[in-house]
Motif scaffolding. Structure first.
Motif, short mmCIF file in Angstrom:
data_model
loop_
_atom_site.label_atom_id
_atom_site.label_comp_id
_atom_site.label_asym_id
_atom_site.label_seq_id
_atom_site.Cartn_x
_atom_site.Cartn_y
_atom_site.Cartn_z
N ALA A 318 9.71 -14.87 2.50
CA ALA A 318 9.63 -14.02 3.69
C ALA A 318 9.12 -14.82 4.86
N SER A 319 9.67 -14.53 6.02
CA SER A 319 9.20 -15.20 7.23
C SER A 319 7.93 -14.51 7.73
N ALA A 320 7.29 -15.15 8.71
CA ALA A 320 6.02 -14.64 9.24
C ALA A 320 6.14 -13.19 9.71
N GLY A 321 7.21 -12.90 10.47
CA GLY A 321 7.35 -11.57 11.05
C GLY A 321 7.54 -10.49 10.02
N GLU A 322 8.12 -10.86 8.87
CA GLU A 322 8.36 -9.86 7.83
C GLU A 322 7.10 -9.61 6.99
N ILE A 323 6.41 -10.67 6.65
CA ILE A 323 5.34 -10.51 5.66
C ILE A 323 4.00 -10.11 6.28
N PHE A 324 3.82 -10.42 7.58
CA PHE A 324 2.54 -10.11 8.23
C PHE A 324 2.71 -9.02 9.29
N ASP A 325 1.59 -8.42 9.65
CA ASP A 325 1.54 -7.49 10.79
C ASP A 325 1.56 -8.37 12.04
#
Ligand code: NAP
Length: 343
Positions: A318-325
């Motif tokens: 998962a990329s940053a935008g998907e996995i994190f708020d």
């Protein structure tokens, strides 16, 4: 906070790896410096008292296992990533620890999704590619700009760098990517990566003040074209680069980055301007900071901290935008990055 935990940095003695080691230490983690060259590891340990070193080349799975043994996560800073990504992810999967890399090679980033998505998801493992200035920051900004939109028509990510003095690793990764795409350029259009033979356009992009209107190379395609559409339904994703910075990075005689402050950061400044459009509406998010290599360290270490403390939204690749708020992550990057956009 996940501080106190050990984190292996593969490629630790590289330019970016050193910033990551320093950032881990500053935040209370215990970095383990790993890489293929024993002498360079020893030199790093001599400069960083107390730093544990573990030598491992990517064609030696047992040595990679030893490099990751007993650690909580691995950050891969060794590029070209076409060579290092798969062996280090395999080792992370064997060790059962999360994997984060700073790859800005479009083909290598796409390979990580293509080759590991199913296995990582099935194992409940976390693999975050491009957790860096390129690929990571643009994706966080695009995700924050989207707000409650679930899809958009277009995403535009425009980079205004005051200069771009590339490291040897950047040059080597660029050469590998150019070779892999047969010297053609790559764009993300119609919902997929496509090759082009013509020259990229030069146009004017109006950045927020005080930067204002600047000449940019359009379709100067960066890793965001893999990370953004990996989780956002946006068929057109374009990236732009100010012409001076594009000229710098392509010129054979541009020097490597020189330290200009006590943290070892260069004087380079950046502005990342992200615009998403849907129908007649437009939303924007903007980030500013200093030194694209140095700022990769707080991005990668913040990611590891969040993964190790369960502040994640999914598993698998998962990329940053998907996995994190995304807005929360961006807020946490202060003072390294200042940003404006939907909060
Ligand atoms: N996405 C982004 O925004 C972003 C930001 C920063 C860096 N990066 C990427 O990160 C990579 C490293 O950049 P850098 O600035 O740190 O460059 P660098 O100073 O030249 O360091 C490169 C590092 O990679 C290691 N390495 C290269 N090939 C290897 C291999 N086959 N096996 C093991 N180690 C290998 C090098 O080790 P040796 O000295 O032993 O060769 C060195 O430690 C580049 O690909 C760069 O594009 C991306």
């Amino acid at each position: 906070m996940a501080s106190g935990q050990t984190v292996t940095v593969y490629g630790a003695y590289g330019h970016t790896g050193r910033f990551v080691v320093a950032e881990l230490r500053e935040r209370g983690f215990v970095p383990i410096a790993a890489g293929r060259d024993a002498e360079k590891l020893k030199a790093l340990a001599a400069a960083e008292p107390g730093l544990e070193i573990r030598q491992a080349s990517v064609d030696d799975p047992a040595a990679l296992d030893a490099a990751l043994a007993g650690t909580a996560a691995v950050i891969n800073c060794a590029g070209p990533f076409a060579t290092t990504t798969a062996p280090v992810i395999e080792a992370a999967l064997r060790a059962g620890i999360p994997y984060v890399d700073v790859a800005a090679e479009i083909e290598a980033n796409a390979d990580t999704f293509a080759h590991f998505a199913d296995r990582a998801r099935a194992a409940g493992a976390v693999v975050v590619p491009a957790m860096a200035f390129y690929g990571g920051l643009g994706d966080l900004l695009a995700t924050a700009a989207m707000g409650d939109w679930s899809s958009a028509d277009e995403a535009h990510i425009a980079y205004a760098l005051s200069s771009w003095h590339p490291t040897a690793g950047t040059r080597a990764s660029g050469a590998v990517s150019r070779q892999r795409r047969g010297s053609r350029r790559i764009v993300y259009t119609g919902g997929r990566l496509t090759h082009r033979d013509d020259a990229p356009p030069t146009l004017e992009w109006t950045f927020p003040e005080p930067t204002g209107p600047r000449a940019v190379i359009g379709e100067f395609t960066m890793a965001d074209v893999v990370t953004v559409p990996s989780h956002l339904s946006i068929p057109e994703v374009r990236t732009y680069m100010t012409v001076e910075a594009a000229r710098d990075v392509l010129a054979p005689d541009t020097p490597t980055p020189a330290p200009a402050d006590e943290r070892g950061r260069s004087a380079q400044t950046f502005l990342v301007d992200v615009v998403v459009r849907s129908g007649g509406s437009e939303r924007r998010a903007v980030a500013r900071g200093q030194d694209i290599y140095a700022v990769t360290a707080p991005l990668a270490v913040e990611a590891v901290d969040r993964i190790l403390t369960g502040r994640t939204r999914t598993v698998g690749v998962a990329s940053a935008g998907e996995i994190f708020d995304a807005p929360d992550f961006l807020r946490a990057l202060s003072p390294h990055i200042t940003w404006e956009g939907p909060r």
